[in-house]
Design a protein around this motif. Structure first.
Motif: not given
Length: 170
Positions: A116-121
């Motif tokens: 499970n990952v969290i992404t952000v630009e």
């Protein structure tokens, strides 16, 4: 004509002359002590041309090479810097968790489990993080080295890399 024995001693000396001798002797001892301390200091001074340092110079590959002496101020500064960097990396991960979007992946993590990952630009992270610290890119590089985040490229530039996705691994 007066002889030496007829002359009276100077006013700061005692009648028997021992006070003058004692003060000159004390001055001589103090000077000698200072001189010896200075010579020892110069032996340790790497910029001194008078004597060679008595410290052992470690060679590449030996234990302790490239590390400060134990108990030195330099060692303590290094430990303090390391602690500070760890706090900054933790704070960066918290910010990514707060402003990022959670995404599940079909890939496998290090242990073989679904990740499970969290992404952000990068652009969004930069705009938010600039109020916290001016060292975002350096902290991101450190976090990537520790295996906490992933992103494409070696370096991220504001404006140019605003669309690059930064992935926080949980």
């Amino acid at each position: 004509m007066q002889t030496e024995s007829d002359l009276s001693p100077p006013p700061q000396c005692s009648d028997d002359g021992t006070a003058c001798v004692a003060s000159v002797k004390g001055l001589k001892e103090n000077w000698q002590k200072w001189s010896e301390e200075r010579q020892e200091y110069q032996k340790q001074n790497p910029f001194s041309h008078d004597t060679k340092p008595t410290t052992v110079v470690l060679q590449r590959g030996q234990d302790g090479y490239g590390k400060p002496l134990q108990g030195s101020i330099t060692e303590q500064r290094g430990k303090d810097a390391h602690t500070h960097i760890i706090r900054e990396v933790q704070q960066l991960c918290e910010v990514i968790r707060d402003i990022g979007e959670p995404r599940g992946t079909n890939g496998r993590g290090r242990g073989g489990d679904n990740m499970n990952v969290i992404t952000v630009e990068f652009g969004k992270l930069f705009e938010h993080y600039v109020t916290i610290s001016n060292k975002l890119v350096g902290v991101l590089l450190r976090a990537r080295k520790q295996g906490l985040v992933l992103f494409q490229g070696e370096m991220l530039w504001q404006g140019q890399d605003d669309r690059v996705v930064i992935t926080l691994l949980q």
